[in-house]
Design a protein around this motif. Structure first.
Motif, PDB file in Angstrom:
ATOM      1  N   ASN B  45       0.531  -1.433  -0.238  1.00 33.61           N
ATOM      2  CA  ASN B  45       0.179  -0.096  -0.088  1.00 33.61           C
ATOM      3  C   ASN B  45       0.540   1.341   0.229  1.00 33.61           C
ATOM      4  OD1 ASN B  45      -1.819  -1.554  -0.405  1.00 33.61           O
ATOM      5  ND2 ASN B  45      -3.007  -0.922   2.455  1.00 33.61           N
ATOM      6  N   ASN B  56      -0.446   1.196  -9.614  1.00 35.41           N
ATOM      7  CA  ASN B  56      -1.395   0.252 -10.089  1.00 35.41           C
ATOM      8  C   ASN B  56      -0.750  -0.808 -11.110  1.00 35.41           C
ATOM      9  OD1 ASN B  56      -3.212   2.248  -9.998  1.00 35.41           O
ATOM     10  ND2 ASN B  56      -2.836   3.549 -11.434  1.00 35.41           N
ATOM     11  N   SER B  59      -0.269  -3.656  -8.509  1.00 34.13           N
ATOM     12  CA  SER B  59      -1.684  -4.340  -7.854  1.00 34.13           C
ATOM     13  C   SER B  59      -2.267  -5.151  -9.535  1.00 34.13           C
ATOM     14  CB  SER B  59      -2.958  -3.265  -8.636  1.00 34.13           C
ATOM     15  OG  SER B  59      -3.814  -3.433  -8.902  1.00 34.13           O
ATOM     16  N   LEU B 135     -12.804  -0.809  -1.510  1.00 28.85           N
ATOM     17  CA  LEU B 135     -11.448  -1.939  -2.474  1.00 28.85           C
ATOM     18  C   LEU B 135     -11.236  -2.743  -3.356  1.00 28.85           C
ATOM     19  CD1 LEU B 135      -9.367   1.348   0.308  1.00 28.85           C
ATOM     20  CD2 LEU B 135     -10.594   1.268  -2.143  1.00 28.85           C
ATOM     21  N   THR B 136     -11.855  -4.407  -2.540  1.00 28.11           N
ATOM     22  CA  THR B 136     -11.837  -5.149  -3.336  1.00 28.11           C
ATOM     23  C   THR B 136     -13.140  -5.087  -4.351  1.00 28.11           C
ATOM     24  OG1 THR B 136     -10.270  -5.968  -1.865  1.00 28.11           O
ATOM     25  CG2 THR B 136     -11.276  -7.639  -3.219  1.00 28.11           C
ATOM     26  N   TYR B 144     -15.859   3.288  -8.464  1.00 33.72           N
ATOM     27  CA  TYR B 144     -14.480   2.382  -8.615  1.00 33.72           C
ATOM     28  C   TYR B 144     -14.456   1.904  -9.971  1.00 33.72           C
ATOM     29  CZ  TYR B 144     -12.374  -2.258  -7.130  1.00 33.72           C
ATOM     30  OH  TYR B 144     -11.611  -2.782  -7.197  1.00 33.72           O
ATOM     31  N   ASP B 148      -7.989   1.229 -11.603  1.00 35.90           N
ATOM     32  CA  ASP B 148      -6.633   2.314 -11.192  1.00 35.90           C
ATOM     33  C   ASP B 148      -7.000   2.261  -9.773  1.00 35.90           C
ATOM     34  OD1 ASP B 148      -5.295   4.362 -10.405  1.00 35.90           O
ATOM     35  OD2 ASP B 148      -7.105   5.631 -11.969  1.00 35.90           O
ATOM     36  N   VAL B 149      -6.348   1.514  -8.580  1.00 33.06           N
ATOM     37  CA  VAL B 149      -6.021   1.241  -7.861  1.00 33.06           C
ATOM     38  C   VAL B 149      -5.939   2.706  -7.436  1.00 33.06           C
ATOM     39  CG1 VAL B 149      -5.408   0.539  -5.301  1.00 33.06           C
ATOM     40  CG2 VAL B 149      -5.121  -1.167  -8.235  1.00 33.06           C
ATOM     41  N   TYR B 150      -4.738   3.758  -7.744  1.00 30.69           N
ATOM     42  CA  TYR B 150      -4.564   4.882  -7.018  1.00 30.69           C
ATOM     43  C   TYR B 150      -5.437   5.614  -7.282  1.00 30.69           C
ATOM     44  CZ  TYR B 150      -1.349   9.347  -6.702  1.00 30.69           C
ATOM     45  OH  TYR B 150      -1.248  10.405  -6.515  1.00 30.69           O
ATOM     46  N   ASN B 152      -9.128   4.705  -7.247  1.00 31.47           N
ATOM     47  CA  ASN B 152      -9.714   4.054  -6.021  1.00 31.47           C
ATOM     48  C   ASN B 152      -9.427   4.766  -4.761  1.00 31.47           C
ATOM     49  OD1 ASN B 152     -11.342   2.649  -7.821  1.00 31.47           O
ATOM     50  ND2 ASN B 152     -10.748   0.552  -7.983  1.00 31.47           N
TER      51      ASN B 152
END
Ligand code: HEM
Ligand code: FES
Lengths: 257, 233
Positions: B45, B56, B59, B135-136, B144, B148-150, B152
């Motif tokens: 993280n 990203n 991930s 977040l998952t 969501y 793009d985790v960033y 999120n």
């Protein structure tokens, strides 16, 4: 000095109990806590009332008979001290003290501050012994014992079985007591023959008595009048896990009975 | 005195899983597995501070190996399930062991972390469920994106009640670990006069660092340190 006592009064095991208030007047700071209660009781008797029941025997901190909670602390505020060895100089004039019996399902209240601790005896009977030949006394140093083992065994053997560990434990666990007994014999050469069986049986008996489980909180160690260390619990866990893994799944009949 | 009058199972060894010591050992082992995850997850993280491309890519890398990903997920689910199942049983045993409580009880000799394990735990569970939905799976997330985790993280933590609840939850997780990290050694039978105090000190330091690390992410979004380049501040 003068003190106010709130004492758990319960006529018998099956009767309901409640806290009652008493005034302890002209208490000498040199009295032991039990002597102070003796004086309160003499006044109760003179007034035609039932004296407060509490357990005691040696009054020198070695037999493990005495013990109750004083303001929520087993054996009262002084570290490493049984209530019989606690002196009134540990308190001050005007103090208000709550006296309660040990609380655990396995320690039913018999009367007032006295509880039934036979559960401890049954745990000892389950495995707290060694097999020794009878006859003449063995030679003093016939069996060599490493110094470190003898020191640790002596520390564990200091347990007087008072029950303060159970009383102080938020889980009402008897882990410090059973750990002390299992370690005491398990550390010595004389205790090796029964070591695994001892751990299995004593732990099984602890469970049968319905004590709680240890969560390594440490309240027991803090109130233990003999300062038994938490290390004995780790040793019990180790002995038990090892013995129980070897023995897993098996429902064993007693070989010796 | 007659031995074994109470429920009398003294003449047989308890079945392996009946013993509270074994149940507790399972709590310790599963706790250690989850501790391992929490350590790796934090390191992963923290890449949010290295920018969107980095995290990203990380991930995408995690999701690229389905066997490993699902292996880890299933291991963690089993660990979590066993951890909770055992603690529920121990909680019941402990509650039955003291039916009548004290009028006054002083617990000042033990740590807050140790005494609140049964309370911090369920809050962590609630958080884990929320966190997975957030977040998952993205079920409760405002914008969501699968890839793009960033973004999120940024959109997720711009909702301040969400960010605050993350900080509170990781605080409780670290409190849980403050006791748990050292407790598991004792549970599994390791106690040493020199090493045990060191393990306890390490548990305090590690849990404080974990809190700082985990809390820094929602804090960074709230303060604008971590933001989307398209956002003007
Ligand atoms: C999700 C719900 C959870 C519940 C209900 C829960 C509950 C508990 C309880 C009651 C204990 C025993 C406390 C003690 O023995 O002092 C414990 C121990 C522990 N927990 Fe959890 N916990 C949860 C989640 C977690 C998570 C997510 C982690 C790891 C990141 C974790 C790590 C540990 C560790 C390392 C221990 C120490 C084991 C031991 O004392 O031997 N727990 N937990
Ligand atoms: S009366 Fe013997 S230890 Fe207190």
């Amino acid at each position: 000095m003068n003190l106010t006592l709130h004492v758990w009064r319960q006529a018998k095991a099956s009767a309901p109990g409640r806290m009652e208030r008493y005034e302890a007047k002209d208490v000498s700071p040199d009295m032991s806590f039990l002597e102070m209660l003796d004086v309160v009781n003499e006044k109760l008797i003179a007034d035609g009332k039932t004296p407060i029941t509490f357990e005691h025997d040696c009054r020198e901190g070695i037999c493990g008979s005495c013990g109750f909670m004083i303001n929520g602390v087993a054996h009262g505020p002084k570290s490493g001290t049984t209530v019989c060895q606690l002196h009134m100089r540990s308190f001050k004039d005007g103090d208000e003290l709550y006296l309660e019996p040990w609380r655990a399902k396995a320690f039913p209240v018999l009367k007032d501050l006295m509880v039934d601790r036979n559960a401890f005896d049954r745990i000892i009977a389950a495995g707290g012994y060694i097999t020794a030949r009878t006859g003449s006394a063995p030679d003093g140093n016939a069996i060599p014992v490493p110094k470190a083992s003898s020191d640790q065994a002596m520390d564990a053997a200091a347990c007087i079985g008072c029950g303060a560990c159970v009383a102080a434990c938020p889980n009402a666990s008897a882990a410090l007591f059973s750990g002390a007994k299992i370690s005491h014999l398990g550390l010595l050469p004389q205790g090796q023959a029964e070591r695994e069986r001892r751990a299995l049986r004593m732990v099984a008996q602890v469970k049968a008595e319905q004590f709680g489980n240890c969560t390594n909180i440490g309240e027991c160690e803090a109130v233990c009048p003999k300062h038994i260390p938490l290390a004995v619990i780790a040793r019990m866990n180790r002995d038990y896990l090892k013995a129980s893994w070897k023995d897993r799944g098996a429902v064993k009949q007693d070989e010796s009975a | 005195m007659s031995p074994a009058t109470a429920a009398g199972s003294q003449n047989r060894a308890l079945r392996f899983f009946e013993a509270t010591i074994v149940k507790k050992a399972i709590v310790a082992v599963t706790g250690a597995v989850m501790f391992g995850f929490v350590t790796g997850h934090l390191l992963g993280n923290l890449q949010v501070f290295l920018g969107p491309e980095r995290i990203n890519a990380y991930s995408a890398f995690l999701k690229s190996n389905a066997e490993l990903l699902w292996g880890a997920r299933i291991t963690l689910l089993i660990a979590l399930f066993a951890h909770i199942a055992m603690t529920i049983q121990l909680w019941q045993i402990k509650n039955a062991a003291r039916p009548v409580g004290y009028v006054k009880k002083n617990n000042s000799h033990s740590s807050l972390a140790a005494r609140t394990m049964y309370y911090s735990g369920p809050v962590i569970l609630a958080f884990v469920i929320f966190h997975l939905l957030h977040l998952t799976l993205g079920t409760v997330h405002p914008h969501y994106s699968e890839t793009d985790v960033y973004a999120n993280l940024v959109y997720g933590f711009l909702q301040w009640p969400v960010a605050v609840s993350y900080i509170v939850a990781v605080g409780l997780l670290c409190l849980h670990l403050r006791h748990g990290i050292s407790s598991m050694f004792q549970t599994l039978g390791f106690n040493h006069p020199r090493h045990t105090p060191r393990i306890q000190a390490a548990a305090s330091v590690i849990s404080a660092l974990f809190f700082a690390g985990y809390a820094s992410i929602p804090l960074a979004v709230m303060t604008g340190v971590v933001r989307l380049s398209s956002m003007s501040l």
